[in-house]
Scaffold this active site. Sequence first.
Site, short mmCIF file in Angstrom:
data_model
loop_
_atom_site.label_atom_id
_atom_site.label_comp_id
_atom_site.label_asym_id
_atom_site.label_seq_id
_atom_site.Cartn_x
_atom_site.Cartn_y
_atom_site.Cartn_z
N HIS A 75 0.82 -1.21 0.00
CA HIS A 75 0.00 0.00 0.00
C HIS A 75 0.85 1.27 0.00
O HIS A 75 0.35 2.38 -0.22
CB HIS A 75 -0.92 0.00 1.23
CG HIS A 75 -2.23 0.70 1.00
ND1 HIS A 75 -2.43 1.57 -0.04
CD2 HIS A 75 -3.40 0.67 1.70
CE1 HIS A 75 -3.67 2.04 0.00
NE2 HIS A 75 -4.28 1.51 1.05
N ASP A 111 -2.19 2.31 -4.57
CA ASP A 111 -3.42 2.75 -3.91
C ASP A 111 -4.51 1.69 -4.10
O ASP A 111 -4.43 0.83 -4.99
CB ASP A 111 -3.90 4.07 -4.51
CG ASP A 111 -2.94 5.22 -4.23
OD1 ASP A 111 -2.25 5.14 -3.19
OD2 ASP A 111 -2.88 6.16 -5.04
#
Length: 427
Positions: free
Chosen positions: A398, A402
Site C-alpha cells: 500500500h 493505492d
Amino acid sequence: MATDIMVPTLGESVSEATVARWLKKVGDTVKVDDPLVELETDKVTLEVNATAGGTLAEVLADEGSNVEVGAVLGRISDGAAQVNVAEPAKKAAAPAPAATPAPAVASAPAAAPVAAPSAANDVLAPAVRKMIDENGLDPARIPATGKDGRLTKEDVVNFMQGQAVRPAAAPAPAPAPAPAPAARPAQPSGPRLRADREERVRMTRLRQRIAERLKEAQNTAAMLTTFNEVDMSNVMALRNEYKDYFEKKHGVKLGFMSFFVRACIQALKEIPAVNAEIDGSDLVYKNYYDIGVAVGTPNGLVVPVVRDADQMNFAAIEKQIAEYGRKARDGKLTMEEMTGGTFTISNGGVYGSLMSTPILNPPQSGILGMHKTMERPVAVNGKVEIRPMMYLALSYDHRIIDGREAVTFLVRVKECIEDPRRLLLDV
C-alpha cells in the site's frame, strides 16, 4: 597427485552453503564431470562435479556442515594413490579375525563394535552432535548404522526410544514387592517422554531463507489484500476445444497459467505501479515483465521467473513453466532463473486452497493468488446458474499502490479471463 574439490561461486550475495549430501563415498571411482556432492544455499541446491578423474580420497566437509565459497570439500587422487590408501585399511581390518584362533572368535567381534563407535565419535555431524549433547547421551553406547560406522540422527532417535521403553518393561519381572506399583507413577515424566518421541531436524538453508524473506515482507511492506471472483466458463471451454490440437502442435499441455500470465501482463501495462518497487526514497517502474511463478517442491517454495513474458505466446509460456516445474522437482534450478522477477503469480488451487492471502515476494509490490475452481450458484442475467468460479486475491504494498489501482488491476485480470478474446485483441 591430489585434486581439491572446491566450493564454487554460488551467485550474487551468496557466500555460504550447507553440505546436503555426498553422492560418492571415500574410495569410489570418480570420472570427470561426475557429481560428487550436493550443496544447499538459501536459494537453490546445486551439485559440485569432479574436475579430474581418479578416486575420492578424502572428505573434509561432512554432511550438514557449513562451508564458504572457495573452501575445500574433499580431495580426489589418481587411481594408484587411492588404492594404496584404501587397501591397507581393508587389510588392517581383515587380519584381526583371520589371525585369531578358533577359540578366540568370540572375543574378536566384541572388540570391533567398541572400535567403531569411538572412531565415529570424532566425525559426528553437527545435527547428531547437537542431539547427543542436548540429551546427555554417550555416543559410544549408541549402535551406529551410517556409512563408515558413523552415527545418524535415526540411530540417536532409535536409541532414545529404546531407553524410553526399557523403564516401562523393567517393573514387569518383579510384581512381588508392594512398592513397585508406587514407583510406576514417578517414571512417566510427561515432558521427558514426549521429548523422546520428538524429532529435531535442522532447517535447510532454503527454508531459513524463505522464513526470513516472508517475515521481511511483513515487517517492511504495508501489505493489503483485495479479492474478486472470476467465472472460468469461457477459458475452460476454449481450453477443452483446443487442448488436444495445442498439445499435438506445440508438444506441451495447454494449462490455465498461460492465460493468467497474459492477463496479468495486460493489467500491469495499465497499472504500472503494480509492476514497480520501492528503492529507498525512489519508485522504480519496470518497463519489462518478468513474471515469477511460484512452484512447490519437497524442500520449500521457489519462484522461477519467466523473462520477458510479454513477448511470449501461450505455447512458449507453457513450455517455460513446464521446464521450471521439472527443474524445481529435481533441484536443478539455477540462481539466475530465480532472481529479478517484477510480479509473482501463486496457484494455491492445485493443492485445493479455496482462498488465501499471499505474502509479497520482496522487493516486488504485488502478487496474485489463484485458487481452486469450484462450481457455485451465481446470478447471471437475473437467473441462478451453476458456474465454475475461482476466487482471486491480490496482495499489494500500500506504500506504492493505492486501493483504486489494486482493485482496477484485479478487475482487468477478471475481465481478460472471463473473455479471453481480450488477450488476443489486446483490449
